[in-house]
Design an enzyme around this catalytic site. Structure first.
Site, PDB file in Angstrom:
ATOM      1  N   HIS A   1       0.830  -1.211   0.000  1.00 37.91           N
ATOM      2  CA  HIS A   1       0.000   0.000   0.000  1.00 37.91           C
ATOM      3  C   HIS A   1       0.860   1.254   0.000  1.00 37.91           C
ATOM      4  O   HIS A   1       1.967   1.277   0.548  1.00 37.91           O
ATOM      5  CB  HIS A   1      -1.001   0.002   1.159  1.00 37.91           C
TER       6      HIS A   1
ATOM      7  N   ASP B   1      -0.145   4.446   1.082  1.00 37.38           N
ATOM      8  CA  ASP B   1      -0.371   5.457   2.112  1.00 37.38           C
ATOM      9  C   ASP B   1       0.420   5.160   3.376  1.00 37.38           C
ATOM     10  O   ASP B   1       0.837   4.024   3.618  1.00 37.38           O
ATOM     11  CB  ASP B   1      -1.859   5.573   2.444  1.00 37.38           C
TER      12      ASP B   1
ATOM     13  N   ASP C   1       6.334   1.228   6.502  1.00 32.99           N
ATOM     14  CA  ASP C   1       4.973   0.722   6.361  1.00 32.99           C
ATOM     15  C   ASP C   1       4.219   1.665   5.434  1.00 32.99           C
ATOM     16  O   ASP C   1       3.678   2.660   5.884  1.00 32.99           O
ATOM     17  CB  ASP C   1       4.318   0.656   7.740  1.00 32.99           C
TER      18      ASP C   1
ATOM     19  N   GLU D   1      -4.906   2.018   2.771  1.00 25.94           N
ATOM     20  CA  GLU D   1      -4.935   0.808   3.603  1.00 25.94           C
ATOM     21  C   GLU D   1      -4.960   1.153   5.076  1.00 25.94           C
ATOM     22  O   GLU D   1      -5.630   0.475   5.877  1.00 25.94           O
ATOM     23  CB  GLU D   1      -3.709  -0.061   3.283  1.00 25.94           C
TER      24      GLU D   1
ATOM     25  N   ASP E   1       3.925  -6.533   3.674  1.00 27.46           N
ATOM     26  CA  ASP E   1       3.493  -5.497   4.618  1.00 27.46           C
ATOM     27  C   ASP E   1       3.762  -5.900   6.063  1.00 27.46           C
ATOM     28  O   ASP E   1       3.160  -5.356   6.981  1.00 27.46           O
ATOM     29  CB  ASP E   1       1.989  -5.219   4.404  1.00 27.46           C
TER      30      ASP E   1
ATOM     31  N   HIS F   1       4.200   3.395  12.410  1.00 30.14           N
ATOM     32  CA  HIS F   1       3.220   4.425  12.781  1.00 30.14           C
ATOM     33  C   HIS F   1       3.747   5.470  13.760  1.00 30.14           C
ATOM     34  O   HIS F   1       2.956   6.204  14.345  1.00 30.14           O
ATOM     35  CB  HIS F   1       1.923   3.815  13.362  1.00 30.14           C
TER      36      HIS F   1
END
Length: 409
Positions: A78, A80, A140, A174, A197, A379
């Site tokens: 992904h 994003d 990520d 995602e 991922d 994150h």
């Protein structure tokens, strides 16, 4: 492999943070800009059927180089990055030959410490890519994108490695749970696929949470505080009472492995109306149903005691455990395990305490387990990646393609 790090460093400079408050797809313009960049890169590599649709889904194919039929397989990542930390003006730094101790992140006071992140102890001698302490890194899932394209480049440059059709898919949004919403499985063309991922080296995942959200809405009665006796019902007080009755030992910070949880993720507070936003996670369907029933029972109990005001809950299912859709195709897992072992990577099969595009795609008819990227601490500003583990991910992708072709020779 020679362009892996350069690709990744280039990719993280694109601000592709998704926005859950936007209903459009992609939710942010930066994702489409990144997709257009990747589209040109796919064309430059000479891939066929390169298509970018209006929603930011990018697909392409590396045609088979063998004369016999081989099932088409896919690799997905992904574009994003998570809304949890800024993805703008990412300034990665490379730490060569890490020998332990704290890593200074940029010029501020932030450090990446093995005291807080003990996994660093196993990475002595590795070359690491970190943040500057002000943003997330974007491993990520831009590490996954860089690894997929580097693997494709390796297959193109080494035509002696046999492979069938290799389908490539890069998705938007995602991180806000919408990555599979408009994914065209038929157009993609693979019989099965792998999301790239995961986290540390060796991760191979085909189990994930069943996921639901619960919006708990508290309706109060607003009255001037000076004349509120026996009249006011403070919705914020109701919200506090509700949350205090939730299990304190079933939260993200108190659970691990196969344990599920309730997570209070957001709150909007006011006297007349308050709202608590929870996410519910459990590996069993019955478990997620029990969690919903428990929360509903709390609301029902409060409603029976309230003369004025009320509590309501709205549940929304997000995704389900892909295990039930992947296990009927054991060769999908076995090929990945075998590829890792050939590449001197020990498979670490464990549940995903989260979800991936692959979880939903598995329920859309595309079995799709998850493979490691070599990234850590996603994150947040302490996110980092091991270059050596990223290189291993590339090798595993190439080997999966090769072993699939040899299996059907």
């Amino acid at each position: 492999m020679k362009h892996l790090v350069q690709r990744f460093i280039r990719y993280v400079t694109f601000d592709t943070q998704s926005n859950p408050k936007k209903k459009c797809c992609p939710s942010t313009s930066g994702q489409m800009k990144f997709a257009e960049h990747l589209k040109q890169e796919l064309l430059d590599l000479g891939l066929s059927q390169v298509e970018l649709d209006e929603h930011g889904y990018l697909m392409a194919k590396l045609p088979s180089n063998v004369a016999y039929p081989v099932p088409a397989i896919g690799f997905i990542a992904h574009m994003d990055t998570a809304p949890d930390a800024s993805g703008k003006n990412v300034k990665p730094q490379i730490i060569e030959d890490y020998h332990g101790g704290d890593i200074a992140l940029g010029i501020g006071d932030e450090v990446l410490s093995p005291v807080q992140y003990p996994e660093l102890h196993a990475l002595h001698g590795h070359n690491l890519i970190t943040t500057d302490g002000t943003t997330l890194l974007g491993a990520d899932n831009k590490a996954g994108i860089a690894e997929i394209l580097s693997a494709i480049e390796m297959l193109i440059e080494n035509p002696s490695i046999p492979h069938g059709d290799i389908c490539i898919g890069f998705t938007p949004d995602e991180e806000i749970g919408r990555g599979a919403d408009l994914f065209n499985v038929e157009r993609f063309g693979a019989e099965w696929a792998y999301t790239i991922d995961g986290g540390p080296q060796g991760e191979l995942e085909y189990e994930n949470f069943n996921a639901s959200s619960a919006d708990v809405i508290f309706h109060g009665v607003s009255v001037h505080p000076g004349t509120a006796k026996d009249k006011m019902v403070n919705a914020m007080t109701l919200a506090s009472q509700f949350h205090c009755r939730m299990p304190a030992d079933e939260t993200p910070e108190t659970t691990e492995g196969y344990q599920g949880f309730y997570h209070l993720k957001s709150a909007e507070m006011g006297v007349a109306r308050s709202e608590l936003g929870y996410i519910l996670r459990d590996f069993e369907r019955d478990g997620i149903a029990r969690r919903k029933a428990f929360m509903q029972s709390l609301a029902d109990d409060m409603n029976t005691q309230l003369k004025h005001g009320s509590v309501e809950i709205r549940f929304t299912d997000s995704y389900y455990n892909m295990k039930e859709k992947v296990e009927p195709f054991p060769h999908v897992i076995e090929l990945a395990k075998q590829a890792m072992e050939v590449c001197d990577v020990e498979p670490i099969i464990k549940p995903i305490r989260g979800g991936t595009d692959g979880a939903r795609l598995s329920f859309m008819g595309l079995p799709c387990p998850n493979i490691f990227t070599g990234g850590y601490n996603f994150h947040g500003i302490h996110e980092f990646a091991s270059i050596e583990q990223m290189e291993k991910s590339v090798q595993v992708i190439v080997k999966i393609a090769e072993l699939t072709a040899k299996k059907y020779a």
